[in-house]
Motif scaffolding. Structure first.
Motif: not given
Length: 592
Positions: A517-538
């Motif tokens: 909807e915003i015109g950004l990369s879906g692959i990047l945003m989905a990957a960033t969801n997973s990469s961002g999640a690593i920080a809160s596992k601690m």
């Protein structure tokens, strides 16, 4: 005027529960803050009031029930059905994996083979806790994360570090922080394959994208933690060569396998390569000796009032000894040159970890987990909840795999048990290992059950949708900031669920929809969801509770949260910044 998605009148006629986006006074902002109350309550009870994790998660769940029913208008039957769905998922597959892993670990302890592993560590590596911190916490922990995930690395590495002289709280904190960059590829790539299924994006593309984000953190993580542990001089200045060797070897291997092979092997192979490189390197180079970091073999953690039974004082050959099975070391004593470990003991020391790696690899690539799989359409939930945000009915399917990863690890424990018996151990150690596993994990099982029930209720009631839609609407007007927000959405989801896999299930598709909807990369945003999640596992209550139970820090999860929250926020900000740079400055890094 805010444009809230409308629901077709025909949907109401079907009798499904329609998730409201603005149930509190028809206000998105008001609904946003009310929706945050249970989440903030858990943070406050854990971090400020220092309430034990199982009580904090129960309190959050109770408040969440009241808000879901009376605030969001969710039928009580569906509310409690969603909680039951979360509790069942918490125990199978999540805690089944943890229970099987801890059973194998406890067999190694009571058979004396774990003690051989400790002695191997001090014989073949410098007896320096800064070196051991990287070998066990970073390298060995990454191997375990690559195979099992779900808190298993910390649950095994923390008691090993404590038995070599680390303060229990230090061991808990550092294993939590190290268990970040390997998380997205954990359990043989399960988070990424789940993300691909949820979003419909190619798993190879997602693997490649994450493999161009996390290795940038993996390079510096060893030096970062060494600085935390030993300070600038003793940790950074004196130890940077070995930090560079471990970080660079791990990051390079992780990037290569993620981009060229797929999501299944990056962590496992990177952990093994990093472990081999670091052990070889410290044979030639050692940090400046400091007595305060000299490693010693100590007794494994026992409860203050726990007495060692006569049976536990018997080694594998039936001979009475005063300490742990198969060792004659007094508490706090150092290993001597005369206690050099034999070749047979080296092989035995590595047997449990070798077995678990081989069995799980075969299990995964032979697709044994899918044998006998049953897809359970959850009562009162499946297709009975309408997702206003996506304009479709919600699928609520619990995938029951009797031969899942937890079973593979349990089979590994059985095989290892055969090796232990062949080596002359008393069969009674299996009962002791089983009993110890129950004592260690009954509280974490309760905590994980409460928190997953909490997360599922959050999801099915629509609180997640209200929070996410409000944030997304706010940031959509400033589109350039959305990649940064993307990492935080993953962070929130993983804090609640304790799993990168669950975080991808919750927000993966949302990230792709918002990106388009915003015109950004879906692959990047989905990957960033997973990469961002690593920080809160601690900082996830599930992981803290599981690890704390193995080193007798039950009820101290709040102190661990206070020590890790800053690092969690710092790392997720770094991930968000990397995503922004890749989207706007170096878009060529994004797979087409």
């Amino acid at each position: 005027m805010v444009n809230i998605p409308t629901v077709p009148p025909s949907i109401y006629e079907t009798g499904v529960f329609v998730q409201p986006l603005a149930p509190i006074g028809d206000s998105l902002i008001g609904s946003f803050f009310v929706g945050l109350i249970p989440l903030l309550l858990v943070f406050v009870l854990l971090g400020i009031c220092r309430i034990p994790a199982h009580f904090a998660s129960l309190a959050g769940l109770v408040i969440c029930i009241f808000i879901a029913i009376f605030g969001w208008g969710m039928p009580a039957a569906q509310a409690f059905s969603s909680i039951a769905n979360g509790i069942v998922f918490a125990n199978w597959p999540i805690m089944w994996i943890v229970v099987s892993s801890m059973f194998l670990y406890n067999i190694s302890v009571y058979s004396g083979i774990f003690d051989m592993f400790r002695r191997w560590m001090l014989v073949y590596t410098p007896p320096d806790k800064r070196v051991i911190l990287l070998i066990i916490g970073y390298c060995f922990g990454s191997v375990l994360e690559g195979v099992a995930g779900f808190g298993v690395p910390g649950a095994i590495c923390s008691p090993l570090m404590v038995s070599l002289g680390f303060d229990p709280m230090d061991a808990l904190v550092y294993t939590l922080i190290f268990d970040t960059t390997p998380v997205a590829f954990g359990a043989l790539g399960t988070p990424i394959t789940t993300l691909a299924t949820i979003t419909g994006l190619p798993a190879m593309k997602l693997s490649a994208m994450i493999g161009r984000q996390l290795p940038l953190l993996s390079v510096f993580l060893p030096l970062y933690v060494l600085g935390m542990y030993a300070g600038v001089q003793a940790g950074v200045v004196e130890c940077w060569p070995m930090a560079l060797v471990s970080g660079l070897s791990f990051a390079a291997t992780q990037a290569i396998f993620a981009n060229l092979v797929g999501p299944e092997l990056p962590d496992l192979i990177a952990g093994l390569v990093s472990l081999g490189c670091l052990v070889a390197f410290v044979q030639m180079w050692k940090p400046v000796y400091r007595s305060e970091y000299h490693a010693i073999m100590t007794q494994l953690p026992k409860k203050p009032d726990e007495k060692i039974t006569e049976l536990e004082k018997t080694n594998q050959c039936g001979k009475y000894i005063p300490t742990l099975p198969n060792t004659n070391l007094e508490k706090g004593s150092e290993i001597s040159d005369t206690e050099a470990i034999t070749r047979k003991q080296v092989i035995l020391a590595w047997t449990p970890w070798t077995i678990i790696v081989v069995v799980v690899l075969i299990w995964t690539f032979a697709h044994v987990s899918s044998v006998g799989q049953v897809n359970v359409k959850w009562p009162a939930l499946h297709q009975k909840v309408y997702l206003t945000l996506y304009g479709k009915n919600y699928d609520a399917v619990w995938i029951f795999q009797p031969l899942g990863t937890g079973t593979a690890i349990f089979i590994s424990a059985i095989i290892f048990g055969g090796v232990v018996l062949w080596n002359g151990s008393n069969p009674s150690i299996f009962w002791m290992a089983l009993r110890e596993t129950f004592i260690q994990l009954y509280r974490p099982i309760i905590t994980v059950s409460f928190i997953m029930g909490f997360a599922y209720l959050y999801n099915y009631s629509g609180k997640f949708s209200s929070i996410v839609y409000t944030i997304g609407l706010t940031f959509s007007s400033v589109g350039p900031a959305f990649p940064f927000l993307s990492a935080w959405l993953g962070w929130i989801a993983c804090f609640l669920s304790g799993s990168d896999t669950s975080a991808n299930s919750l927000f993966g598709n949302l990230q792709v929809v918002a990106a388009r909807e915003i015109g950004l990369s879906g692959i990047l945003m989905a990957a960033t969801n997973s990469s961002g999640a690593i920080a809160s596992k601690m900082i996830s209550p599930q992981n803290m509770s599981t690890i704390a139970s193995t080193i007798n820090l039950q009820g101290k999860e709040g102190l661990a949260l206070r020590r890790t929250i800053f690092h969690s926020v710092f790392i997720v900000c770094i991930v968000g910044a990397i995503a922004c740079i890749q989207q706007y400055c170096i878009p060529s890094m994004i797979p087409s």
